[in-house]
Write an enzyme that holds these catalytic residues in place. Structure first.
Site, mmCIF file in Angstrom:
data_model
loop_
_atom_site.group_PDB
_atom_site.id
_atom_site.type_symbol
_atom_site.label_atom_id
_atom_site.label_comp_id
_atom_site.label_asym_id
_atom_site.label_seq_id
_atom_site.Cartn_x
_atom_site.Cartn_y
_atom_site.Cartn_z
ATOM 1 N N HIS A 231 0.827 -1.209 0.000
ATOM 2 C CA HIS A 231 0.000 0.000 0.000
ATOM 3 C C HIS A 231 0.860 1.258 0.000
ATOM 4 C CE1 HIS A 231 -3.041 2.932 1.206
ATOM 5 N NE2 HIS A 231 -2.257 3.258 2.227
ATOM 6 N N GLU B 271 -5.990 9.310 0.601
ATOM 7 C CA GLU B 271 -6.279 7.872 0.536
ATOM 8 C C GLU B 271 -7.280 7.511 -0.559
ATOM 9 O OE1 GLU B 271 -4.744 5.539 1.901
ATOM 10 O OE2 GLU B 271 -3.704 6.395 3.618
ATOM 11 N N HIS C 274 1.183 5.356 -2.082
ATOM 12 C CA HIS C 274 1.618 6.689 -1.652
ATOM 13 C C HIS C 274 2.858 7.224 -2.367
ATOM 14 C CE1 HIS C 274 -1.212 7.352 1.616
ATOM 15 N NE2 HIS C 274 -1.028 6.094 2.012
#
Length: 471
Positions: A301, A346, A306
């Site tokens: 993730h 997000e 990111h």
């Protein structure tokens, strides 16, 4: 210490305290009449004559003896401590273990001006503030070592519904990564990990699957950064990226760096890291039985979601602005900023070339939710911080609502306008050279900040003149 904290400020005047008051008056050349202060106290059971003081003071040697002496003074004035906390002292910022103390207390109004004078005999730099300037927040990179409060919402050691709950080898591996994170201190080399064959296989499968979607659904900034990460060899299909390599890449591009973290951080601690352009990053991977979705922020993730976006300058500015807005914010405002972060960093969507694209990390690292977000099933709303800050969100299922930005510059401007409305008794400035936070609590500090801005403007004007001359 319980008696000291819960003692009433309305109790009868003790002989010890009377002596302290008289000593203080004599030192300042005041009598009862000239000072205009009464030596009597209010009757028990009433609230008349009670003042609330917010005191900040330093203790150069923060040992038990130094603090206990200060508390003894508070006790003698029968102050009732409402709140007590510490932070690194700005005055001695070059010495990392020095502290300053904030005390909020109720005291009889007759003694309100005497207490700071008495406290000044045993403490350093005693001052009163009209409003409480806390919750405290980090001022330097080293202070981030204290921002490690974890939220155990979804953990293989605690939650039976975690796919790794019955996998003892996976639990041992997770414990290994937790130890790495807790042992890390600012300035250390980021720990390199020899990932297992199974972990690299998990990364490879997710990488290949998502790569096929990114070209169609991801925003331009993400695609460009991902391609660059692949060109320099940091992102490869067959191996999990190393934090130090990624951190070096980010620092050169946008000034962001990484630091290892054991899991999901408390919102206040996480947002505080963003203020310093530091991104807390896990190093463990999701359980191999559930590769396409993870309810916790694993390394896949962080890297695939990111990192590419943090490589973009506009988005890096936007992320830091959320962090800066959180410093010293109330608990209520932290919750609102968390929602803003959730629906942007997000799960954010944006408009590009007539289409809606994804820039949110949770979308770009999740096969199922990326397809869901860009389908006609959820509701798409325009970017509005006032609405996003109070919009409920889901952390265990797909979102029913997503917010669409016009562009990052517009979103950044709207976020800054929203942050201006947050009630805080101070302003701050981030110093990019020292990577520290300065509280602008004096006119001189504001003037110094203007001087730095003027220097930058002169350089820009000079460059503009050169450009115009060459036209």
């Amino acid at each position: 210490m319980k008696d000291k904290v819960e003692s009433s400020p309305c109790a009868g005047l003790s002989s010890i305290k009377q002596n302290l008051l008289e000593d203080s008056k004599e030192e300042n050349g005041l009598s009862n009449e000239s000072s205009g202060m009464k030596t009597c106290v209010k009757e028990e059971g009433t609230d008349e004559g009670i003042s609330t003081l917010n005191l900040i003071f330093g203790i150069k040697d923060p040992c038990a003896i130094g603090l206990s002496t200060c508390l003894e003074v508070l006790k003698k004035f029968e102050a009732r401590i409402i709140h007590l906390e510490t932070r690194p002292a700005a005055k001695w910022k070059n010495r990392g273990d020095d502290l300053e103390w904030f005390v909020k207390c109720d005291i009889h109004s007759s003694y309100a001006s005497m207490l700071p004078t008495a406290l000044d005999k045993v403490a350093d730099d005693v001052r009163t503030v009209t409003e409480e300037t806390f919750p405290s927040f980090p001022r330097t990179l080293q202070d981030l070592d204290k921002c490690h409060r974890l939220i155990f919402k979804y953990d293989p050691h605690l939650n039976e519904d975690h796919p790794g709950f019955g996998d003892q080898e996976y639990k041992k591996r997770r414990s290994f990564f937790t130890k790495l994170a807790f042992n890390y201190k600012s300035g250390d080399i980021l720990p390199r990990v020899e990932y297992t064959t199974e972990e690299n296989a998990t990364w490879k499968q997710l990488y290949k699957t998502l790569h096929n979607l990114h070209s169609e659904y991801a925003c331009e900034q993400y695609i460009n950064s991902l391609q660059l990460l692949e060109e320099v060899g940091i992102f490869r299909e067959d191996s999990v990226p190393q934090l130090q390599d990624v951190s070096n890449f980010l620092q050169e591009r946008t000034g962001f760096t990484l630091r290892p973290v054991a899991g999901l951080l408390d919102a206040r601690d996480f947002l505080a890291c963003l203020a310093f352009r530091v991104f807390p990053t896990t190093q463990f991977l999701r359980h191999p039985s559930d590769i396409m979705h993870s309810r916790e922020p694993d390394c896949c993730h962080e890297m695939l979601g990111h990192v590419p976006m943090l490589s973009d300058k506009e988005f890096a500015h936007f992320s830091q602005d959320i962090g800066l807005a959180s410093l010293g914010a109330s608990d209520g405002d932290i919750m609102k900023l968390s929602s803003l972060y959730w629906f942007t960093v997000e799960f954010g969507l944006c408009k590009q070339k007539g289409s809606i694209k994804a820039y949110g990390a949770a979308l770009l690292s999740s096969y199922g939710e990326l397809l869901h977000a860009l389908s006609n099933k959820p509701e798409h709303r325009p970017f509005d911080p006032e609405v996003m800050a109070v919009q409920p969100y889901q952390d265990a299922s797909y979102q029913p609502v997503y917010f669409v930005s016009e562009n990052f510059e517009d979103s950044k401007d709207k976020l800054r306008e929203y942050a201006k409305k947050m009630k805080k008794p101070f302003s701050i400035r981030y110093d990019a050279f020292t990577r520290s936070i300065e509280v602008l609590d004096s006119l001189q500090k504001v003037k110094d900040s203007f001087s730095a801005i003027k220097a930058d403007l002169r350089s820009l004007c000079f460059a503009l003149d050169k450009f115009c001359q060459n036209e």
